[in-house]
Design an enzyme around this catalytic site. Structure first.
Site, PDB file in Angstrom:
ATOM      1  N   ARG A  32      49.581 -13.403 -30.023  1.00 46.94           N
ATOM      2  CA  ARG A  32      50.530 -13.001 -28.976  1.00 46.94           C
ATOM      3  C   ARG A  32      49.939 -13.062 -27.561  1.00 46.94           C
ATOM      4  NH1 ARG A  32      52.391  -7.392 -30.993  1.00 46.94           N
ATOM      5  NH2 ARG A  32      50.584  -7.604 -32.351  1.00 46.94           N
ATOM      6  N   GLY A  72      42.347  -9.030 -43.543  1.00 55.34           N
ATOM      7  CA  GLY A  72      42.565  -7.596 -43.342  1.00 55.34           C
ATOM      8  C   GLY A  72      41.330  -6.881 -42.811  1.00 55.34           C
ATOM      9  N   ALA A 120      30.287 -20.603  19.908  1.00 57.10           N
ATOM     10  CA  ALA A 120      31.385 -21.056  19.050  1.00 57.10           C
ATOM     11  C   ALA A 120      31.218 -22.532  18.719  1.00 57.10           C
ATOM     12  CB  ALA A 120      32.709 -20.833  19.760  1.00 57.10           C
TER      13      ALA A 120
END
Ligand code: UD1
Ligand code: CA
Length: 458
Positions: free
Chosen positions: A15, A79, A383
């Site tokens: 699922r 199981g 910059a």
């Protein structure tokens, strides 16, 4: 300790709708199995066994660094009882005091302290089950008790009669079972039930029938500790609960969270006093925050050390960095691994650093790339400055002394050294060393053509 731990992780988790084995899906940045192992390791058992089936190799690879883990293969998922059987050959069942704790790889948030208490209630002749009382028992095994309140068996939903289906006490799946008895019981387990599976839960009725064995239950109250994950919705819901829990702990420690529902911790975080964290901040790996640290919105910080009174402005991404006291980073800065900012530095917007040491009081306020560099104190990077550290094959270093000023839009082609008190004129392309106390200009000379006319449209 007379304890072995068996973690069941063979199921595919259909699922989840995923090719990844279920237990490798993550909560808070760590796989579910990783969380279970975290709690298991704290219990100091003799051995930890992991039963794998679907995606066995992928799971083993992920945990290959822990050589102590015992892997058991369950080829077909017949199981939970059959799964535990696969681990039994490696468990010493000759000691009467030996216990087996069964955990599920897809129940990630059980606390160490809960497990520790459960184990203390068990013994060589006491089986102990962790149970939960819930209004939504659908799909789960019911704890059946007799009139005296003693547990007689666990009945799976699909095998339960109408009366049993009304029972609100359920089996969380977590149990501590005396090993020697477990071995005997598993050998007589059948699969004559609605699902044709070998149920581990059937050993409970066998324990009830054994005069020398008692059964005790410990009821848990915090549901998220025993919540399993079967689909993505449950995974997402458990993630939120896990993160809410992290947020509560941070608030308790005095951290100011602008919104506790908008913070994600995917690792470990260590905080000083008066830390403030704005919304949508993600912490990954190991992060430490000093006193008075402020973190703006939408920041991601991974594996980093941040000293006192640092200000991280919104949108910054920090990975593998050390940030010195009083520094300011961002907005929109990117600090990559190997970045060391000394005290009172400033890394402004759209600046990227990598493997760079930035000296005390130095600044790169906007739009720069600083890679493979060492900068002294009070340096100013203008910059648009680019540290050209890569020639296409090798990385080279740029060394900058104290009080250096690099004008805007300059290119520093490494390997190159700018000594103390040098000044680089804006727009320079520097590819040879600059001696101390000098100005370097390396750009085309400006030419003005007077009386020049713009072209006109024909
Ligand atoms: C099981 C319990 C049920 C309990 C519930 C809690 C049994 C028979 N039932 O239900 O009482 O209320 O858990 O969630 O034990 N696994 C294997 N190999 C297998 C089967 C399962 O490794 O052959 C692993 C799964 O990967 C999972 C865990 O065991 O981690 C539990 O399996 P799951 O099928 O979810 O348990 P249920 O049968 O729903
Ligand atoms: Ca389940």
């Amino acid at each position: 300790m007379n304890l072995d731990i068996v973690i069941l992780a063979a199921g595919r988790g259909t699922r989840m709708n995923s090719n990844i084995p279920k237990v490798l899906h993550k909560i808070g940045g760590d796989s579910m199995l990783g969380h279970v192992l975290g709690a298991a390791r704290k219990l100091e058992s003799d051995q930890i066994h992991i039963v794998v089936g679907y995606g066995a190799e992928q799971i083993k690879t992920q945990f290959s660094s822990d050589e102590e883990l015992q892997w058991a293969l369950q080829d077909k998922q017949l199981g939970t009882g059959h799964a535990v059987m696969q681990a039994m050959p490696r468990i010493d069942t000759t000691k009467p005091e030996k216990l087996v704790l069964v955990l599920y790889g897809d129940v990630p948030l059980t606390n160490f302290s809960t497990l520790s208490k459960l184990i203390q209630q068990a013994s060589g002749n006491t089986l102990c089950i962790l149970t939960l009382i819930t209004d939504k028992p659908k799909g789960l095994g019911r704890i059946v008790r007799d009139d005296a309140g003693e547990i007689t068996e666990i009945v799976e939903e699909k095998d339960a009669n109408e009366k049993q289906k009304k029972i609100k006490e359920i089996n969380t799946g977590i149990m501590v079972i005396p090993a020697a008895k477990l071995n005997t019981w598993l050998n007589s387990l059948g699969n004559d039930n609605a699902q044709g599976e070998y149920y581990l839960t059937d050993v409970v009725a066998m324990a009830a029938a054994d005069d020398k064995c008692t059964i005790s239950a410990m009821i848990i109250h915090d549901e998220k500790e025993v919540q399993g994950v079967n689909d993505k919705a449950q995974l997402a819901s458990l993630e939120r609960q896990f993160q809410m829990n992290n947020a509560e702990q941070l608030l308790k420690a005095g951290v100011l969270l602008r919104d506790p529902s908008r913070i994600d911790v995917r690792g470990e975080i260590d905080t000083g006093s008066d830390v403030e964290i704005d919304i949508n901040v993600i912490f990954e790996g190991e992060v430490s925050l000093g006193n008075g640290v402020k973190i703006g919105a939408n920041v991601i910080i991974k594996d980093s050390k941040i000293a006192d009174n640092v200000n991280i402005l919104p949108g910054s991404n920090i990975d593998g960095a050390e940030i010195g006291e009083g520094s300011s980073v961002g907005p929109y800065a990117r600090l990559r691994p190997g970045t060391v900012l000394k005290e009172n530095t400033k890394i402004g917007n759209f600046v990227e650093t990598k493997n760079a040491v930035i000296g005390k009081g130095s600044k790169a306020s906007h739009l720069a790339y600083i890679g493979d560099a060492v900068l002294g104190e009070n340096v100013n990077i203008g910059a648009g400055t680019i540290f050209c550290n890569y020639d296409g094959v090798n990385k080279h270093k740029t060394i900058i002394g104290d009080n250096v000023f690099v004008g805007s839009n300059s290119v520093l082609v490494a390997p190159v050294t700018l000594a103390d008190n040098t000044f680089v004129a804006a727009g320079s392309s520097i590819n040879s060393d600059v001696p101390a106390d000098s100005l370097a200009i390396a750009r085309g000379k400006q030419r003005n053509i007077t009386g020049w006319k713009r072209p006109t449209k024909k």
